[in-house]
Scaffold this motif. Structure first.
Motif, PDB file in Angstrom:
ATOM      1  N   VAL A   1       0.858  -1.180   0.000  1.00  0.00           N
ATOM      2  CA  VAL A   1       0.000   0.000   0.000  1.00  0.00           C
ATOM      3  C   VAL A   1       0.896   1.232   0.000  1.00  0.00           C
ATOM      4  N   PHE A   2       0.658   2.116  -0.996  1.00  0.00           N
ATOM      5  CA  PHE A   2       1.476   3.316  -1.166  1.00  0.00           C
ATOM      6  C   PHE A   2       0.710   4.566  -0.744  1.00  0.00           C
ATOM      7  N   LYS A   3       1.457   5.537  -0.283  1.00  0.00           N
ATOM      8  CA  LYS A   3       0.915   6.878  -0.139  1.00  0.00           C
ATOM      9  C   LYS A   3       0.918   7.557  -1.511  1.00  0.00           C
ATOM     10  N   ALA A   4       0.333   8.749  -1.558  1.00  0.00           N
ATOM     11  CA  ALA A   4       0.207   9.444  -2.846  1.00  0.00           C
ATOM     12  C   ALA A   4       1.554   9.817  -3.446  1.00  0.00           C
ATOM     13  N   ASP A   5       2.609   9.925  -2.607  1.00  0.00           N
ATOM     14  CA  ASP A   5       3.930  10.295  -3.121  1.00  0.00           C
ATOM     15  C   ASP A   5       4.795   9.089  -3.465  1.00  0.00           C
ATOM     16  N   GLY A   6       4.213   7.867  -3.371  1.00  0.00           N
ATOM     17  CA  GLY A   6       4.970   6.668  -3.696  1.00  0.00           C
ATOM     18  C   GLY A   6       5.661   6.005  -2.518  1.00  0.00           C
ATOM     19  N   THR A   7       5.431   6.520  -1.309  1.00  0.00           N
ATOM     20  CA  THR A   7       6.035   5.921  -0.120  1.00  0.00           C
ATOM     21  C   THR A   7       5.222   4.711   0.335  1.00  0.00           C
ATOM     22  N   ILE A   8       5.915   3.642   0.685  1.00  0.00           N
ATOM     23  CA  ILE A   8       5.254   2.418   1.148  1.00  0.00           C
ATOM     24  C   ILE A   8       4.916   2.567   2.631  1.00  0.00           C
ATOM     25  N   PHE A   9       3.626   2.409   2.981  1.00  0.00           N
ATOM     26  CA  PHE A   9       3.297   2.428   4.406  1.00  0.00           C
ATOM     27  C   PHE A   9       2.708   1.110   4.893  1.00  0.00           C
ATOM     28  N   TYR A  10       2.487   0.156   3.971  1.00  0.00           N
ATOM     29  CA  TYR A  10       2.173  -1.210   4.394  1.00  0.00           C
ATOM     30  C   TYR A  10       2.818  -2.173   3.403  1.00  0.00           C
ATOM     31  N   GLN A  11       3.406  -3.224   3.956  1.00  0.00           N
ATOM     32  CA  GLN A  11       4.037  -4.252   3.147  1.00  0.00           C
ATOM     33  C   GLN A  11       3.738  -5.606   3.762  1.00  0.00           C
ATOM     34  N   SER A  12       3.155  -6.523   2.970  1.00  0.00           N
ATOM     35  CA  SER A  12       2.835  -7.840   3.516  1.00  0.00           C
ATOM     36  C   SER A  12       4.101  -8.671   3.691  1.00  0.00           C
ATOM     37  N   ALA A  13       4.030  -9.614   4.632  1.00  0.00           N
ATOM     38  CA  ALA A  13       5.188 -10.444   4.954  1.00  0.00           C
ATOM     39  C   ALA A  13       5.598 -11.354   3.801  1.00  0.00           C
ATOM     40  N   SER A  14       4.718 -11.542   2.828  1.00  0.00           N
ATOM     41  CA  SER A  14       5.040 -12.415   1.697  1.00  0.00           C
ATOM     42  C   SER A  14       6.203 -11.889   0.874  1.00  0.00           C
ATOM     43  N   ILE A  15       6.569 -10.626   1.040  1.00  0.00           N
ATOM     44  CA  ILE A  15       7.708 -10.090   0.307  1.00  0.00           C
ATOM     45  C   ILE A  15       8.987 -10.813   0.694  1.00  0.00           C
ATOM     46  N   THR A  16       9.065 -11.259   1.955  1.00  0.00           N
ATOM     47  CA  THR A  16      10.253 -11.981   2.411  1.00  0.00           C
ATOM     48  C   THR A  16      10.357 -13.339   1.739  1.00  0.00           C
ATOM     49  N   ARG A  17       9.227 -14.016   1.627  1.00  0.00           N
ATOM     50  CA  ARG A  17       9.211 -15.343   1.012  1.00  0.00           C
ATOM     51  C   ARG A  17       9.497 -15.269  -0.485  1.00  0.00           C
ATOM     52  N   ILE A  18       8.994 -14.242  -1.158  1.00  0.00           N
ATOM     53  CA  ILE A  18       9.105 -14.158  -2.614  1.00  0.00           C
ATOM     54  C   ILE A  18      10.368 -13.437  -3.067  1.00  0.00           C
ATOM     55  N   LEU A  19      10.727 -12.354  -2.377  1.00  0.00           N
ATOM     56  CA  LEU A  19      11.861 -11.541  -2.823  1.00  0.00           C
ATOM     57  C   LEU A  19      13.037 -11.518  -1.852  1.00  0.00           C
ATOM     58  N   GLY A  20      12.817 -11.996  -0.643  1.00  0.00           N
ATOM     59  CA  GLY A  20      13.920 -12.042   0.317  1.00  0.00           C
ATOM     60  C   GLY A  20      14.097 -10.788   1.148  1.00  0.00           C
ATOM     61  N   TRP A  21      13.320  -9.741   0.871  1.00  0.00           N
ATOM     62  CA  TRP A  21      13.427  -8.501   1.633  1.00  0.00           C
ATOM     63  C   TRP A  21      12.580  -8.583   2.895  1.00  0.00           C
ATOM     64  N   ALA A  22      13.095  -8.053   4.005  1.00  0.00           N
ATOM     65  CA  ALA A  22      12.308  -7.961   5.231  1.00  0.00           C
ATOM     66  C   ALA A  22      11.306  -6.819   5.085  1.00  0.00           C
ATOM     67  N   VAL A  23      10.155  -6.970   5.754  1.00  0.00           N
ATOM     68  CA  VAL A  23       9.133  -5.920   5.708  1.00  0.00           C
ATOM     69  C   VAL A  23       9.715  -4.589   6.139  1.00  0.00           C
ATOM     70  N   GLU A  24      10.536  -4.616   7.199  1.00  0.00           N
ATOM     71  CA  GLU A  24      11.106  -3.380   7.742  1.00  0.00           C
ATOM     72  C   GLU A  24      12.027  -2.672   6.752  1.00  0.00           C
ATOM     73  N   GLU A  25      12.587  -3.436   5.828  1.00  0.00           N
ATOM     74  CA  GLU A  25      13.490  -2.842   4.838  1.00  0.00           C
ATOM     75  C   GLU A  25      12.747  -2.062   3.762  1.00  0.00           C
ATOM     76  N   ARG A  26      11.457  -2.336   3.602  1.00  0.00           N
ATOM     77  CA  ARG A  26      10.711  -1.689   2.532  1.00  0.00           C
ATOM     78  C   ARG A  26       9.700  -0.652   3.021  1.00  0.00           C
ATOM     79  N   VAL A  27       9.109  -0.867   4.188  1.00  0.00           N
ATOM     80  CA  VAL A  27       8.162   0.116   4.709  1.00  0.00           C
ATOM     81  C   VAL A  27       8.893   1.437   4.938  1.00  0.00           C
ATOM     82  N   GLY A  28       8.314   2.524   4.434  1.00  0.00           N
ATOM     83  CA  GLY A  28       8.926   3.844   4.548  1.00  0.00           C
ATOM     84  C   GLY A  28       9.760   4.230   3.347  1.00  0.00           C
ATOM     85  N   GLN A  29      10.053   3.250   2.470  1.00  0.00           N
ATOM     86  CA  GLN A  29      10.820   3.554   1.259  1.00  0.00           C
ATOM     87  C   GLN A  29       9.893   4.119   0.177  1.00  0.00           C
ATOM     88  N   ASN A  30      10.467   4.893  -0.710  1.00  0.00           N
ATOM     89  CA  ASN A  30       9.713   5.501  -1.805  1.00  0.00           C
ATOM     90  C   ASN A  30      10.191   4.902  -3.126  1.00  0.00           C
TER      91      ASN A  30
END
Length: 376
Positions: A44-73
């Motif tokens: 889920v993105f904010k209007a400026d492209g910042t991630i404010f929700y990331q499902s845990a499945s990102i770790t299983r599929i891409l290897g990134w931790a949720v904490e590494e992506r939430v807050g990134q633009n």
């Protein structure tokens, strides 16, 4: 998520009866588990492209931790393949600019280990929704599907190349044999059979060439050679050629464009032949096929109209999709692979033009081309 019951005073839940609070907490936890274990990645993105929700499945599929992506633009710190950054950003911009519209795209995301995978993205702008206030997207890993598609297209490419050699030889021998029989004043019947064979070989050659074009389009390897030519003479030459091939229909030309184009003449001829041959094929009982040429607002306009059965509205956009054929077309000549219009639209798009259809069932169809007049 609902607040934890154990951390809230009883006065926090005055509207609920005993037991209802725990039931709500259980439901909330159940929903949370569903989302966290879904096969797709939910972002889920904010209007400026910042991630404010990331499902845990990102770790299983891409290897990134949720904490590494939430807050990134994603406009400043994407995990997108460098060649696909523009496609992903265009996907999000489309969603931002079109509330409630379902937007789709395909691009590659990079795994944490440096490898990449193909993603099918679907997004919807719910920034205006008070309980969401974000752009909800789902990312599905389609790498295996894309690899299968690549292998299939490579098979088609190789098979098409291999078929061209015997087909070319067969056509040559057919023409030589026909000329030999004509020189010896042979019976008309075998000569007629050879003429039929020659036409069927031409048809097979067109199908093979269309298959090759499909693989070239997919690989962005379609070749174009632009030259200057006069549009009106170009159209007249094609119609004259096809009139000899299809004497059952009268091909009528109206209008003139008085235009000169710098374009790939052979590729545009391929489009025109496809449209006119389709008009002939899908209106077997009609007498006329009308071709209208004009120029308007800096564009050449070409309309090919038939008087056949027409195309139902739900199929009028799908017919330009690769391998799509309108169901229940019971005309005796409805055979084909469903790729001619797909290739035609790609050729017209490359020339910065448009190809579209207008049709009414029972009243025929009109396929129209708009090409910007460009002399260089």
């Amino acid at each position: 998520m609902l607040p934890n019951k154990s951390t809230q005073p009883d006065s926090f839940w005055p509207q609920y009866k005993p037991g209802e609070v725990q039931a709500l907490l259980n439901k909330d936890e159940q929903f949370h588990l569903w989302i966290e274990n879904i096969a797709d990645i939910i972002t889920v993105f904010k209007a400026d492209g910042t991630i404010f929700y990331q499902s845990a499945s990102i770790t299983r599929i891409l290897g990134w931790a949720v904490e590494e992506r939430v807050g990134q633009n994603i406009f400043t710190n994407p995990i997108t393949h460098p060649d696909d950054v523009q496609a992903q950003q265009a996907f999000l911009i489309d969603a931002i600019n079109n509330p409630n519209k379902i937007v789709t795209s395909t691009f590659r995301l990079q795994r944490k280990d440096g490898s990449s995978c193909y993603i099918e993205a679907i997004g919807r702008n719910l920034l205006h929704h008070p309980l969401v206030q974000g752009i909800v997207t789902t990312y599905r890993d389609i790498t295996e599907r894309m690899e299968l598609e690549k292998r299939k297209e490579e098979f088609i490419r190789v098979a098409s190349h291999e078929l061209r050699i015997p087909i070319t030889n067969l056509k040559g021998h057919t023409q030589v044999l026909k000329m030999m029989l004509e020189d010896h004043d042979a019976m008309e019947e075998p000569i007629e059979y050879l003429s039929i064979m020659d036409k069927q070989i031409d048809r097979l050659t067109r199908l093979i060439n269309d298959l090759l074009d499909v693989t070239k389009i997919s690989a962005s390897m379609m070749d174009y050679k632009d030259t200057l030519f006069e549009v009106d003479a170009f159209i007249h030459n094609i119609v004259t050629l096809l009139q000899h091939i299809s004497p059952r229909h009268t091909l009528r030309i109206t209008g003139q464009s008085y235009a000169t184009l710098c374009a790939d003449k052979d590729r545009l001829a391929q489009v025109m032949i496809n449209l006119i041959m389709n008009a002939i094929k899908y209106s077997p009982d009609a007498q006329y096929i009308d071709i209208e040429v004009a120029s308007e607002n800096g564009c050449v306009l070409i309309h090919v109209r038939d008087y056949g059965k027409g195309i139902p509205l739900p199929y009028q956009q799908k017919i330009f999709d690769r391998f799509y054929r309108v169901p229940d077309m019971d005309t005796e000549s409805s055979s084909g692979l469903g790729i001619g219009l797909y290739v035609a639209r790609e050729i017209i798009a490359r020339h910065h033009g448009e190809l579209w259809v207008e049709s009414q069932p029972g009243e025929g169809s009109t396929f129209s081309i708009s090409l910007p007049i460009n002399t260089r």
